[in-house]
Write a protein that holds these residues in place. Structure first.
Motif, PDB file in Angstrom:
ATOM      1  N   GLY A 275      45.099  -4.317 -12.929  1.00  0.00           N
ATOM      2  CA  GLY A 275      44.748  -3.545 -14.027  1.00  0.00           C
ATOM      3  C   GLY A 275      43.193  -3.472 -13.959  1.00  0.00           C
ATOM      4  N   GLN A 276      42.520  -4.535 -13.182  1.00  0.00           N
ATOM      5  CA  GLN A 276      41.074  -4.591 -12.971  1.00  0.00           C
ATOM      6  C   GLN A 276      40.812  -4.257 -11.402  1.00  0.00           C
ATOM      7  OE1 GLN A 276      39.224  -7.861 -14.871  1.00  0.00           O
ATOM      8  NE2 GLN A 276      39.961  -7.268 -17.128  1.00  0.00           N
ATOM      9  N   GLY A 277      40.331  -3.166 -11.268  1.00  0.00           N
ATOM     10  CA  GLY A 277      39.776  -3.091  -9.844  1.00  0.00           C
ATOM     11  C   GLY A 277      41.196  -2.867  -8.866  1.00  0.00           C
ATOM     12  N   THR A 278      41.009  -3.192  -7.709  1.00  0.00           N
ATOM     13  CA  THR A 278      42.389  -3.100  -6.805  1.00  0.00           C
ATOM     14  C   THR A 278      43.169  -4.181  -6.539  1.00  0.00           C
ATOM     15  OG1 THR A 278      40.881  -3.733  -4.977  1.00  0.00           O
ATOM     16  CG2 THR A 278      40.723  -1.343  -5.431  1.00  0.00           C
TER      17      THR A 278
ATOM     18  N   ARG B 187      37.635  -3.488  -0.750  1.00  0.00           N
ATOM     19  CA  ARG B 187      37.659  -2.565  -1.921  1.00  0.00           C
ATOM     20  C   ARG B 187      37.304  -1.251  -1.393  1.00  0.00           C
ATOM     21  NH1 ARG B 187      35.183  -5.932  -6.701  1.00  0.00           N
ATOM     22  NH2 ARG B 187      36.475  -7.680  -6.727  1.00  0.00           N
ATOM     23  N   PRO B 188      37.817  -0.078  -1.686  1.00  0.00           N
ATOM     24  CA  PRO B 188      37.338   1.099  -1.142  1.00  0.00           C
ATOM     25  C   PRO B 188      35.923   1.390  -1.993  1.00  0.00           C
ATOM     26  CG  PRO B 188      39.069   1.382  -2.916  1.00  0.00           C
ATOM     27  CD  PRO B 188      39.047   0.101  -2.460  1.00  0.00           C
ATOM     28  N   ALA B 189      34.878   2.416  -1.395  1.00  0.00           N
ATOM     29  CA  ALA B 189      33.921   2.540  -1.963  1.00  0.00           C
ATOM     30  C   ALA B 189      33.875   3.351  -3.125  1.00  0.00           C
ATOM     31  CB  ALA B 189      33.081   3.288  -0.964  1.00  0.00           C
TER      32      ALA B 189
ATOM     33  N   ALA C 288      28.427   6.273  -3.291  1.00  0.00           N
ATOM     34  CA  ALA C 288      28.583   7.164  -1.988  1.00  0.00           C
ATOM     35  C   ALA C 288      27.081   7.877  -2.053  1.00  0.00           C
ATOM     36  CB  ALA C 288      29.730   8.339  -2.723  1.00  0.00           C
ATOM     37  N   PRO C 289      26.929   8.394  -0.960  1.00  0.00           N
ATOM     38  CA  PRO C 289      25.566   9.000  -0.734  1.00  0.00           C
ATOM     39  C   PRO C 289      25.460  10.183  -1.681  1.00  0.00           C
ATOM     40  CG  PRO C 289      26.935   9.495   1.476  1.00  0.00           C
ATOM     41  CD  PRO C 289      27.641   8.539   0.339  1.00  0.00           C
ATOM     42  N   PRO C 290      24.248  10.476  -2.243  1.00  0.00           N
ATOM     43  CA  PRO C 290      23.981  11.615  -3.256  1.00  0.00           C
ATOM     44  C   PRO C 290      24.073  12.862  -2.415  1.00  0.00           C
ATOM     45  CG  PRO C 290      21.878  10.757  -2.263  1.00  0.00           C
ATOM     46  CD  PRO C 290      22.948   9.637  -1.643  1.00  0.00           C
ATOM     47  N   ALA C 291      24.802  13.784  -3.245  1.00  0.00           N
ATOM     48  CA  ALA C 291      25.146  15.102  -2.657  1.00  0.00           C
ATOM     49  C   ALA C 291      23.968  16.004  -2.629  1.00  0.00           C
ATOM     50  CB  ALA C 291      26.161  15.718  -3.687  1.00  0.00           C
TER      51      ALA C 291
END
Length: 147
Positions: free
Chosen positions: A85-88, A96-98, A103-106
């Motif tokens: 229930g907390q994280g993956t 863990r996935p990003a 993530a880089p800025p759009a």
């Protein structure tokens, strides 16, 4: 589990403060060295200092408790990450996935709120080149006719 974490943190803080106080109260090993060279008698200048007294043993016990509390807090922190229930559910951050925060800025005005209201930056035109003046020539001297 939360009360246990709070208890361990409080024990660690108290142990750290007691250990700081014990270290500051203790007498240094080289403090009697100056007294042995004239004014007073020192039991041992460079030899064995004898058995450890109460303060040094108390400091060692406090250090052991502090170390144990640190290890226990690290274990509790790792167990929280691995709970369902907390994280993956994995303990390693590398597995863990990003997330969206990493993530880089759009780019693009459509994805930035309020970007349509901001006017585009003004283009800077280069200043016109300043013409360099022609080198000044000396005025022509009229020669007088020879007489």
């Amino acid at each position: 589990m939360n009360w246990m974490t709070n208890l361990v943190v409080m024990l660690q803080i108290v142990t750290a403060l007691v250990m700081i106080g014990l270290v500051l109260v203790q007498h240094g090993k080289g403090a009697d060295m100056g007294a042995s060279f004239g004014s007073g008698a020192s039991g041992s200048l460079f030899g064995a200092t004898g058995s450890a007294n109460f303060l040094s043993r108390s400091t060692a016990v406090c250090a052991a408790i502090f170390f144990a509390c640190t290890l226990l807090l690290a274990y509790i922190s790792n167990e929280r990450m691995m709970r369902p229930g907390q994280g993956t559910g994995t303990g390693s951050i590398l597995e863990r996935p990003a997330t969206a925060a990493s993530a880089p800025p759009a780019t693009g005005a459509a994805q930035i709120p309020g970007a349509a209201e901001v006017p585009p930056p003004a283009t800077v035109t280069p200043a016109p080149a300043v013409p360099t003046p022609a080198p000044a020539t000396a005025p022509a001297v009229a020669s007088e006719p020879a007489k």
